[in-house]
Scaffold this active site. Structure first.
Site, mmCIF file in Angstrom:
data_model
loop_
_atom_site.group_PDB
_atom_site.id
_atom_site.type_symbol
_atom_site.label_atom_id
_atom_site.label_comp_id
_atom_site.label_asym_id
_atom_site.label_seq_id
_atom_site.Cartn_x
_atom_site.Cartn_y
_atom_site.Cartn_z
ATOM 1 N N LYS A 231 9.405 -29.090 -5.845
ATOM 2 C CA LYS A 231 9.188 -28.887 -7.292
ATOM 3 C C LYS A 231 9.914 -27.639 -7.776
ATOM 4 O O LYS A 231 9.957 -26.630 -7.066
ATOM 5 C CB LYS A 231 7.683 -28.790 -7.559
ATOM 6 C CG LYS A 231 7.307 -28.786 -9.035
ATOM 7 C CD LYS A 231 5.789 -28.756 -9.222
ATOM 8 C CE LYS A 231 5.405 -28.805 -10.697
ATOM 9 N NZ LYS A 231 3.932 -28.806 -10.911
ATOM 10 N N SER B 287 2.205 -31.996 -14.209
ATOM 11 C CA SER B 287 3.511 -31.420 -14.399
ATOM 12 C C SER B 287 4.522 -31.755 -13.305
ATOM 13 O O SER B 287 5.715 -31.552 -13.492
ATOM 14 C CB SER B 287 3.398 -29.899 -14.481
ATOM 15 O OG SER B 287 2.904 -29.367 -13.269
ATOM 16 N N SER C 231 -1.900 -31.708 -11.908
ATOM 17 C CA SER C 231 -0.446 -31.904 -11.889
ATOM 18 C C SER C 231 0.133 -32.490 -10.612
ATOM 19 O O SER C 231 1.327 -32.810 -10.572
ATOM 20 C CB SER C 231 0.263 -30.583 -12.207
ATOM 21 O OG SER C 231 0.103 -30.250 -13.557
#
Lengths: 464, 68
Positions: free
Chosen positions: A80, A150, A174
């Site tokens: 990420k 997210s 997320s």
């Protein structure tokens, strides 16, 4: 999609171990898959083809010489965009940090490298992890829809077959939200189980890191590499790490499942509810003991989540918000500005209510081992969709609509695994989550793995 | 239930709060922030329904010295 990229992490690991395929072939297949899908998905902020192939060649040589490190050796993974990777920008998918270059690998990347994983690329996040839609990326099951957030790029990359596992972070859902809407598994460990050192913070009191993968077994293998104490992370807890793969292959006989009679099934899409209840029935049919539970402090869950997250996020961004406010996207800037203006006493009040909530959840767990409930209230929404209409004039903005079912495990810090449990008539994935006691990841993994072996949802692949 | 009657937050209120926070918010931003902050503060009103008694906050300072 090539045969190699359709395999699970564990399946391809077995083939690498037996030298049936090499990490170089596997990495090239993933790069080809990313190349074929990125114009539609934009899951990656950066694909590192050259360094990934170099790492794959190193892994190939190590394995050829008899030094196989384990199931992650030679496996391409996504990281990420919030995570530090030495020498690369950690932009958090934001113009605010486009020139922020990491000096060292974050803890998770160092752990994955030590296990021999190949870093294929960095995956998009909703800007600074402060949102649930990840506008840069798309959902492989329907590219007109969001991949969740997210960790949307991570969900998208795993579902598309470009990586076997991608890392996410979870402050209000997320990891589990993108996993749910992209049809992957998402494992949020207990608060303190995995180090967050070197990962850009959204809210220190609520942030967790963990894997998104195609199967529960793949997530368990990943957690084995990621779990552990790290004094650099003040939230890290120094208790022994288990072998999470030991929870695989077991049944659910006698497992006590709590099914919430309030909160988790309120304002939930009818197809989502039907699939989750069908999953609970299936588990009951295999010997799990079902009982209803009352979720305590249900009216305060979202208040606590946001009253903690907002001021912590605003404080993290204090200097950047003053120096470069115009570089933020509008939704994130608004949250940050509002978070500056709330009373400090509300923050402390939320921390006190959180304490009461923790005790009440512990009491609720006295007669159960795990809670099974929808991971999200709805399947993936359209890109740009701002609300969900629940009927009867009840229209809910999408941020609380997606966060409210995942927030309890952030506020309580309990481990929760999102696992696919069906598809809507329109072909969109649906998931339940299994929430267990503190540091009882094995309980959540055992249940989800048992369910997965009874069904074929995770064997399906999107047509993108 | 809130401890006191909830009153809507307007641009003028935001201006005062931003001044206290040492945050420079132009008029256009104050107009945007006001309804968002109002909604957030209303969400927090639910906390007032809980009698926290002597409950301390969850996070507490750890006085141990650790090498990091």
């Amino acid at each position: 999609m090539s045969t190699l990229t359709e395999l699970t992490l564990r399946d391809v690991a077995a083939r690498i171990k037996s030298k049936d395929v090499s990490p170089v072939e596997v990495t090239q297949a993933c790069l080809d898959r990313a190349s074929a899908t990125e114009d539609k998905l934009n899951a990656f902020s950066m694909v590192m083809a050259d360094s990934a192939m170099a790492e794959a060649r190193t892994a190939e040589a190590e394995i050829a010489s008899g030094n196989w490190r384990g199931e992650l050796h030679g496996i391409p993974v996504g990281i990420k965009e919030l995570y530090d990777v030495a020498g690369l920008p950690t932009t958090s998918s934001s113009r605010v940090r486009e020139n922020w270059v990491a000096e060292a690998d974050c803890a998770s990347v160092a752990q994955l490298r030590a296990a021999g994983a190949v870093v294929l690329g960095k995956t998009h996040t909703h800007e600074f992890a402060y949102g649930i839609s990840t506008p840069n990326s798309r959902n492989p099951w329907d590219t007109d829809r969001m991949p969740g957030g997210s960790s949307g790029g991570s969900g998208s990359s795993v579902a598309a077959g470009s990586t076997y596992m991608s890392m996410g972070s979870d402050t209000g859902g997320s990891i589990r939200i993108p996993a749910s809407v992209c049809g992957t598994v998402g494992l949020k460990p207990t608060f303190g189980r995995c180090s967050r050192a070197g990962v850009t913070s959204l809210s220190w009191s609520l942030d967790h890191v963990g894997p998104l993968a195609r199967t529960v077994a793949d997530a368990a293998v990943s957690l084995n590499a990621l779990a552990g104490y790290d004094p650099r992370d003040p939230g890290s807890v120094d208790i022994p790490v288990e072998d999470y793969t030991a929870a695989l292959g077991k049944d659910v006989k006698g497992m006590r499942i709590g099914v919430p009679k309030n909160y988790y099934f309120d304002n939930v899409d009818t197809e989502v509810e039907a699939h989750v209840r069908a999953a609970i029935d299936l588990l009951a049919g295999e010997g799990a003991v079902i009982s209803e539970v009352e979720i305590p402090y249900a009216d305060q869950i979202m208040s606590v989540e946001f009253a903690i997250c907002l001021p912590e996020a605003s404080e993290y961004h204090r200097r950047m918000l003053r120096d470069r406010p115009d570089l933020y996207t509008e939704d994130v800037r608004l949250f940050l500005e509002a978070g500056e203006l709330m009373p400090a006493t509300r923050y402390v009040q939320a921390l006190r209510v959180r304490q009461l909530m923790q005790r009440a959840w512990a009491s609720m767990f006295s007669d159960i081992d795990v809670i099974v409930a929808p991971a999200t209230a709805a399947p993936a929404t359209k890109v740009g969709q701002e609300t969900i209409d629940w009927g009867g004039g009840n229209e809910e903005p999408i941020t609380p609509a997606f966060v409210r079912l995942s927030a309890p495990a952030n506020v309580t810090g309990l481990p929760s695994t999102a696992t696919p449990c069906g598809f809507t008539d329109g072909g969109l994935p649906v998931a339940f989550q299994a929430i267990a006691r503190p540091f009882a990841e094995t309980t959540s993994i055992r249940l989800c793995d048992a369910y997965q072996r009874m069904t074929d949802w995770t064997s399906r692949r999107p047509a993108v | 239930m809130s401890d006191t009657e909830a009153k809507s937050i307007g641009s003028g209120d935001v201006s005062a709060l931003a001044k206290a926070a040492r945050l420079d918010l132009p008029e256009a931003r104050r107009e945007a922030v006001a309804p968002a902050l109002d909604g957030i503060l209303q969400l927090f009103d639910a906390l007032d329904a809980v009698d926290v008694g002597e409950t301390p906050p969850t996070n507490s300072f750890d006085a141990r010295w650790r090498d990091v």
